[in-house]
Design an enzyme around this catalytic site. Structure first.
Site, short mmCIF file in Angstrom:
data_model
loop_
_atom_site.label_atom_id
_atom_site.label_comp_id
_atom_site.label_asym_id
_atom_site.label_seq_id
_atom_site.Cartn_x
_atom_site.Cartn_y
_atom_site.Cartn_z
N GLU A 52 -2.47 -18.61 3.68
CA GLU A 52 -1.28 -17.97 3.13
C GLU A 52 -0.54 -18.81 2.08
OE1 GLU A 52 1.24 -16.73 6.36
OE2 GLU A 52 -0.21 -15.26 7.08
N GLU B 249 -5.98 -12.95 10.75
CA GLU B 249 -4.80 -12.94 11.64
C GLU B 249 -4.27 -11.52 11.72
OE1 GLU B 249 -1.36 -15.49 10.95
OE2 GLU B 249 -2.66 -17.15 10.39
C1 BGP Z 1 1.49 -16.27 9.77
C2 BGP Z 1 1.08 -17.71 9.87
C3 BGP Z 1 0.92 -18.22 11.26
C4 BGP Z 1 1.79 -17.59 12.32
C5 BGP Z 1 2.03 -16.09 12.10
C6 BGP Z 1 3.12 -15.48 12.94
O1 BGP Z 1 2.24 -16.10 8.61
O2 BGP Z 1 -0.14 -17.97 9.20
O3 BGP Z 1 1.00 -19.61 11.20
O4 BGP Z 1 2.87 -18.34 12.57
O5 BGP Z 1 2.32 -15.79 10.76
O6 BGP Z 1 4.39 -15.63 12.36
P1 BGP Z 1 5.59 -16.39 13.06
O7 BGP Z 1 5.05 -17.61 13.65
O8 BGP Z 1 6.58 -16.69 11.99
O9 BGP Z 1 6.14 -15.43 14.06
#
Ligand code: BGP
Length: 462
Positions: free
Chosen positions: A165, A365
């Site tokens: 990302e 993801e």
């Molecule tokens: C994505 C990232 C992850 C993870 C996920 C969930 O953007 O790659 O690292 O954290 O989001 O988001 P958050 O942790 O902010 O709830």
């Protein structure tokens, strides 16, 4: 009933800084540093120092993941753990020992390693000395670090990724102030966007030299947020066009097509904020495109024409061209504040098929972060997370339609295997198929983990 092919991979994703804990690390990354300086910035003052203790418990965590049906694990190497000297990329022996053993244990558990090189975790020294990703010197240091990783682990790792990302680096660090150094500087964000694309291409170049004649593959991981206009009005559609270029195509195009979207660079040039790039750097990007793409998908990006004209007197920010739009009646994950819209995964599949050479890709993801999951625990301590099962099912259903329409998607990696540390949100929202009691580090498979096990054993979505 939906059937996924036998080759389709059901996996999970995590990252080094969110799972390992700081044990035995010689260098701080920006989150380690920020937490030491300002612990109150993090939910309940919980920082990355223990995370889910993967550094100490990978030997028991990996079999647990296997029991939750995880056939491939995407995690990341921490630059600040593996490298002793950032200028020379001299390796830290303890760091190398750790990652070597993690990879070996994954393979011993029949879990395919998908290894990513950067997950927001810039060594703080590189920010303090050079301004981090604002600097082309740091771009070169990243390529050296990547080279070490390919040399050290390339005999066992077949799936490599340069970045997770990159867009979030811009958003968090340079635009919307949710990651250190909390800047608000659109011009710098534009340069950083270019430098990250260049860093990825340089790492791909090193990969081709070192592992080019093996069957290993390299890609990058992008958070795609399809931009939907609030209405059919021309002005809303134009806003969505810019949002799409800025958020998605600014990374998709150089990674896959080797060049930047002209529509976007025209706007940036006209606004006098276009990045500094040499013809040699543009050639590096053109020559080093990826083999595959990982797509992180959580929510759509709904936009409308901005309330005030882009010609208003203000410093340059990308959102002079759009306002975010909260669609009435949308389905929400209220804990995280994200709209739930599985259909976007189908749209992404078709976009990749039609506009990006139908390149091989996978969902790297997707998942649901929920607060206070103790609410849903039964008397045996198992979280009855039917909402997560429903969320995954709906997304897989939309994805499957994209695959049936010919999109070249080879897997689905849920975020995440074991509840992990979520940056500023720390452990507020839990995403895991496996619960982590962060006080005892006892880990228990949730209902979704048992369900995922059946799914990945049978490849049938019921
Ligand atoms: C994505 C990232 C992850 C993870 C996920 C969930 O953007 O790659 O690292 O954290 O989001 O988001 P958050 O942790 O902010 O709830």
């Amino acid at each position: 009933m939906i059937k996924f092919s036998d080759e389709f991979t059901f996996g999970a994703a995590t990252s080094g800084p969110q799972s390992e804990g700081n044990f035995d690390k010689n260098h701080q990354n920006i989150f380690d540093y920020w937490y030491a300086k300002n612990p109150q910035a993090f939910y309940q003052f919980v920082g990355p120092d223990t995370a889910s203790n993967f550094y100490n418990s990978y030997q028991s965590d990996l079999p647990l993941m296997k029991s939750a049906g995880i056939k491939a694990l995407r995690t990341s190497i921490q630059w600040s753990r593996l490298i002793e000297n950032f200028e020379t990329a001299e390796v830290n022996q303890e760091g190398a020992y750790f990652y070597n053993h993690v990879i070996d244990e994954m393979l011993a558990n029949n879990i395919e390693p998908y290894i990513n090189l950067f997950h927001f975790d810039l060594p703080i020294e590189l920010y303090q000395k050079y301004g981090g990703w604002e600097s082309k010197h740091v771009v070169e240091l990243f390529a050296k670090y990547a080279e070490q990783c390919f040399k050290l682990f390339g005999d066992r790792v077949k799936y490599w990724f340069t970045f997770n990302e990159p867009k979030v680096i811009l958003d968090g660090e340079y635009l919307y102030q949710f990651h250190y150094p909390l800047l608000k500087d659109g011009r710098k964000a534009v340069q950083v966007a270019f430098n990250l694309n260049l860093a990825s291409a340089k790492a791909v170049g090193r990969f081709r030299k070192i592992l080019g004649n093996t069957d290993a593959k390299i890609g990058t991981i992008l958070n795609l947020t399809p931009a939907y206009p609030a209405s059919e009005a021309m002005a809303d559609k134009k806003a969505a066009e810019f949002a799409e270029d800025w958020s998605n195509n600014m990374f998709l195009d150089p990674a896959i097509l080797g060049s930047f979207p002209k529509r976007l660079t025209n706007v940036l040039a006209q606004d006098h904020v276009l990045w500094h790039a040499t013809s040699e750097e543009l050639a590096t990007i053109a020559q080093n495109t990826v083999d595959m793409i990982g797509v992180n998908y959580y929510h759509p990006f709904r936009v409308k024409q901005p309330d005030i004209s882009p010609l208003s007197l203000t410093s340059w920010m990308p959102d002079i061209y759009f306002d975010e739009y909260d669609m009435p009646g949308r389905v929400m994950n209220v804990d995280k504040g994200w709209e739930i819209y599985p259909e976007a995964l189908y749209n992404i599949a078709i976009n990749i098929r039609d506009n990006y050479h139908n390149i091989p890709w996978f969902v790297s993801e997707n998942g649901m972060g929920v607060a206070d999951e103790e609410r849903f625990m039964d008397s045996d301590g198992v979280v009855q997370d039917d909402y997560r099962i429903e969320f995954i099912k709906n997304h897989l259903t939309a994805l499957h339609r994209g695959i049936a329409a010919g999109s070249n998607c080879s897997g689905y990696f849920v975020w995440t295997a074991i509840d992990c540390w979520s940056w500023k949100n720390a452990y507020h929202n839990r995403y895991g198929l496996i619960r982590d009691n962060i006080h005892t580090q006892v880990k228990t498979i949730k209902k979704s983990g048992h369900w995922y096990h059946d799914l990945s054993a049978n490849h049938i979505l019921k």
